[in-house]
Scaffold this motif. Sequence first.
Motif, mmCIF file in Angstrom:
data_model
loop_
_atom_site.group_PDB
_atom_site.id
_atom_site.type_symbol
_atom_site.label_atom_id
_atom_site.label_comp_id
_atom_site.label_asym_id
_atom_site.label_seq_id
_atom_site.Cartn_x
_atom_site.Cartn_y
_atom_site.Cartn_z
ATOM 1 N N PHE A 21 0.859 -1.049 -0.106
ATOM 2 C CA PHE A 21 0.068 0.096 -0.047
ATOM 3 C C PHE A 21 0.843 1.304 -0.046
ATOM 4 O O PHE A 21 2.167 1.322 0.595
ATOM 5 N N ALA A 22 0.470 2.398 -0.441
ATOM 6 C CA ALA A 22 1.070 3.505 -0.391
ATOM 7 C C ALA A 22 0.338 4.491 0.542
ATOM 8 O O ALA A 22 -0.922 4.626 0.229
ATOM 9 N N LEU A 23 0.875 5.223 1.314
ATOM 10 C CA LEU A 23 0.150 6.176 2.187
ATOM 11 C C LEU A 23 0.605 7.538 2.066
ATOM 12 O O LEU A 23 1.864 7.799 1.797
ATOM 13 N N ARG A 24 -0.352 8.492 1.527
ATOM 14 C CA ARG A 24 0.076 9.830 1.364
ATOM 15 C C ARG A 24 -0.541 10.867 2.171
ATOM 16 O O ARG A 24 -1.545 10.558 2.442
ATOM 17 N N LEU A 25 0.202 12.002 2.363
ATOM 18 C CA LEU A 25 -0.301 13.036 3.085
ATOM 19 C C LEU A 25 -0.863 13.974 2.223
ATOM 20 O O LEU A 25 -0.375 14.431 1.383
ATOM 21 N N ARG A 26 -2.210 14.253 2.862
ATOM 22 C CA ARG A 26 -3.243 15.429 2.253
ATOM 23 C C ARG A 26 -3.302 16.903 3.038
ATOM 24 O O ARG A 26 -2.596 16.614 4.270
ATOM 25 N N ASP A 27 -3.626 17.570 2.539
ATOM 26 C CA ASP A 27 -4.163 18.997 3.373
ATOM 27 C C ASP A 27 -5.111 18.712 4.481
ATOM 28 O O ASP A 27 -5.583 17.731 4.514
ATOM 29 N N ARG B 148 -3.554 17.742 7.426
ATOM 30 C CA ARG B 148 -2.965 16.660 8.070
ATOM 31 C C ARG B 148 -3.911 15.441 7.879
ATOM 32 O O ARG B 148 -3.896 14.236 8.390
ATOM 33 N N ALA B 149 -4.492 15.185 6.630
ATOM 34 C CA ALA B 149 -5.216 14.041 6.233
ATOM 35 C C ALA B 149 -4.318 13.012 5.613
ATOM 36 O O ALA B 149 -3.341 13.489 5.134
ATOM 37 N N LEU B 150 -4.930 11.702 5.524
ATOM 38 C CA LEU B 150 -4.171 10.764 4.928
ATOM 39 C C LEU B 150 -4.985 9.973 3.873
ATOM 40 O O LEU B 150 -6.217 10.081 4.098
ATOM 41 N N GLU B 151 -4.292 9.423 3.115
ATOM 42 C CA GLU B 151 -4.982 8.466 2.067
ATOM 43 C C GLU B 151 -4.069 7.311 1.829
ATOM 44 O O GLU B 151 -2.885 7.320 1.593
ATOM 45 N N LEU B 152 -5.076 6.106 1.777
ATOM 46 C CA LEU B 152 -4.166 4.840 1.693
ATOM 47 C C LEU B 152 -4.941 4.227 0.422
ATOM 48 O O LEU B 152 -5.947 4.089 0.292
ATOM 49 N N ALA B 153 -3.764 3.811 -0.183
ATOM 50 C CA ALA B 153 -4.121 3.030 -1.738
ATOM 51 C C ALA B 153 -3.421 1.955 -1.848
ATOM 52 O O ALA B 153 -2.250 1.993 -1.632
ATOM 53 N N PRO B 154 -3.763 0.820 -2.327
ATOM 54 C CA PRO B 154 -2.816 -0.415 -2.791
ATOM 55 C C PRO B 154 -2.084 0.062 -4.185
ATOM 56 O O PRO B 154 -2.599 0.701 -4.953
ATOM 57 N N LEU B 155 -0.920 -0.729 -4.070
ATOM 58 C CA LEU B 155 -0.074 -0.279 -5.071
ATOM 59 C C LEU B 155 -0.270 -1.376 -6.079
ATOM 60 O O LEU B 155 -0.424 -2.729 -5.670
ATOM 61 N N GLY B 156 -0.460 -1.010 -7.497
ATOM 62 C CA GLY B 156 -0.411 -2.021 -8.665
ATOM 63 C C GLY B 156 -1.521 -1.625 -9.380
ATOM 64 O O GLY B 156 -2.117 -0.527 -9.502
ATOM 65 N N PRO B 157 -2.597 -2.672 -9.627
ATOM 66 C CA PRO B 157 -3.699 -2.154 -10.554
ATOM 67 C C PRO B 157 -4.779 -1.671 -9.777
ATOM 68 O O PRO B 157 -4.627 -1.439 -8.598
ATOM 69 N N PRO B 158 -5.503 -0.758 -10.445
ATOM 70 C CA PRO B 158 -6.586 0.307 -9.875
ATOM 71 C C PRO B 158 -7.476 -0.930 -9.155
ATOM 72 O O PRO B 158 -7.566 -1.949 -9.658
ATOM 73 N N GLY B 159 -8.030 0.058 -8.276
ATOM 74 C CA GLY B 159 -9.113 -1.006 -7.602
ATOM 75 C C GLY B 159 -8.546 -1.298 -6.184
ATOM 76 O O GLY B 159 -7.746 -0.775 -5.747
ATOM 77 N N GLY B 160 -9.124 -2.149 -5.412
ATOM 78 C CA GLY B 160 -8.729 -2.292 -3.972
ATOM 79 C C GLY B 160 -9.249 -1.624 -3.137
ATOM 80 O O GLY B 160 -10.178 -0.909 -3.319
ATOM 81 N N ARG B 161 -8.718 -1.584 -1.912
ATOM 82 C CA ARG B 161 -9.274 -0.795 -0.744
ATOM 83 C C ARG B 161 -8.530 0.356 -0.480
ATOM 84 O O ARG B 161 -7.642 0.709 0.043
ATOM 85 N N VAL B 162 -9.117 1.678 -1.321
ATOM 86 C CA VAL B 162 -8.670 2.913 -1.167
ATOM 87 C C VAL B 162 -9.748 3.720 -0.131
ATOM 88 O O VAL B 162 -10.897 3.681 -0.171
ATOM 89 N N SER B 163 -8.895 4.394 0.729
ATOM 90 C CA SER B 163 -9.841 5.096 1.750
ATOM 91 C C SER B 163 -8.877 6.421 2.271
ATOM 92 O O SER B 163 -7.627 6.504 2.101
ATOM 93 N N ARG B 164 -9.731 7.333 2.435
ATOM 94 C CA ARG B 164 -9.173 8.330 2.900
ATOM 95 C C ARG B 164 -9.503 8.857 4.309
ATOM 96 O O ARG B 164 -10.456 8.135 4.817
ATOM 97 N N PHE B 165 -8.593 9.457 5.025
ATOM 98 C CA PHE B 165 -8.644 9.453 6.501
ATOM 99 C C PHE B 165 -8.732 10.724 7.278
ATOM 100 O O PHE B 165 -7.688 11.689 6.831
ATOM 101 N N ARG B 166 -9.464 11.149 8.131
ATOM 102 C CA ARG B 166 -9.543 12.463 8.632
ATOM 103 C C ARG B 166 -8.859 12.547 9.996
ATOM 104 O O ARG B 166 -8.908 11.491 10.710
#
Length: 467
Positions: free
Chosen positions: A379-385, A387-405
């Motif tokens: 998975f890749a964890l990205r920092l957003r404006d 202090r929010a986070l976004e978690l998405a699987p690496l590889g083909p599109p799809g999977g468990r993508v979520s944003r976090f407050r």
Amino acid sequence: MPDQPDQLDQPDRELLPGTRRALLHRLATAQAEGRTPSMLGAVVRDGRPVWAGARSMLDGHAPTDDVQYRIGSLTKTFAAVLVLRLRDEGLLDLADPIERHLPGTVAGAATVAQLLSHTSGLAAETPGPWWERTDGALRPELADVLHGQPLRHPAGRRFHYSNPGYALLGALVERLRGEEWGQVLRREVLEPLGMTRTTLLPEAPHAGGFAVHPWADAMLPEPLTDTGRMAAAGQLWSTAADLARWAAFLAAGDGKVLAPQTLAEMRRPAAVPEGEDWSAGYGLGLQLLRHDGRLLYGHTGSMPGFRAGLWVCESEGVAGVALANSTSGTPSPATVAADLVRIVAEHEPRLPRPWRPLADLDQALLALTGPWYWGAQAFALRLRDGRALELAPLGPPGGRVSRFRAEADGSWTGLDGYYAGESLRVVRAPDGSVGHLDLGSFVLTREPYGPADAVPGGVDPKGWQAF
């Protein structure tokens, strides 16, 4: 870098001439083909009215956007907002059976949420005579709206549109506020939003409602009735200008009336859509529609002599409104309203906001970004404006993508996808360094299946090996 307005960030104040011509052409075609005495349309973009038009059977006498039309079941969106206000104030829970607040009804086991989403199983209509064309005085009490055996389906099992269900919600508002539904609506919703031309009964100037003969170009006036107890299901009169204000509110919310988070809750599917490739659904007082590849939310409406449609497209920032004063006809104002959204989206697609770096960068949060592993899945964890986070699987599109407050206690809460509502926490090693992430009991580590003491069930002491 100073926060300065960017011209690319600001929508044009006016639509392009070609867009306006296409909108008017759609309206004119619908009025002519649908054989309706008049039809009005309006478009809202990024919260601002940018176009209004009308066509009429009378040359030179097209109605303005200040002329009232009956909006039918669009009224249900107003009723739902009043109920959600009560919930947000803590005066009720959506899981409450209606019996808790309105004792003695034959629908007492139905929950507030089920009534809002038409999953209560209640009958579609009142006992006769047809409530839309008869005086509400014939049904003075709630017992006259639903009696006998009103259940048509087991509660919570399927979507079944129920007008009497919204009569119960109107009565619920009256019980908890201690005054008539229309007065509550005016004080808590209409006045704060500046909707001075939305009323329970018609106020001049208003259109007359007509039926058009199916086999001849002849018209019959429809009765203008006060539906009494059924008001919350379809009583309101409004204008294209006021409904443009309502569309802007449904898109962005207003702290004086309802928070954006609650409106987002209203437009999530609450009733299970029928069919695998569903094209229509229902939230909490809002209809959902897939139209030309876009997801819209809003509502349709009809009463004898009138039909209405209002749709909002969140991805395009565009809303369309259409009103007609005929009982039937094709295309419907609901279709026209959706087409108005499509025309603007196709002629003037929304410009993406310019990329900008974060205004405030926390180095500790930056250190959390990058690859993490749930077992062997990357998975890749990205920092957003913010202090929010976004978690998405690496590889083909799809999977468990979520944003976090970000929460005040240093954790994060999932906003969407599989992890909606789940908690994401940083678990630290004894030396204070980041050990792993805990996501609703799922352990994410910096390398596949490591360290062993953090992974549920442990890891083979021999580690990764060839076989």
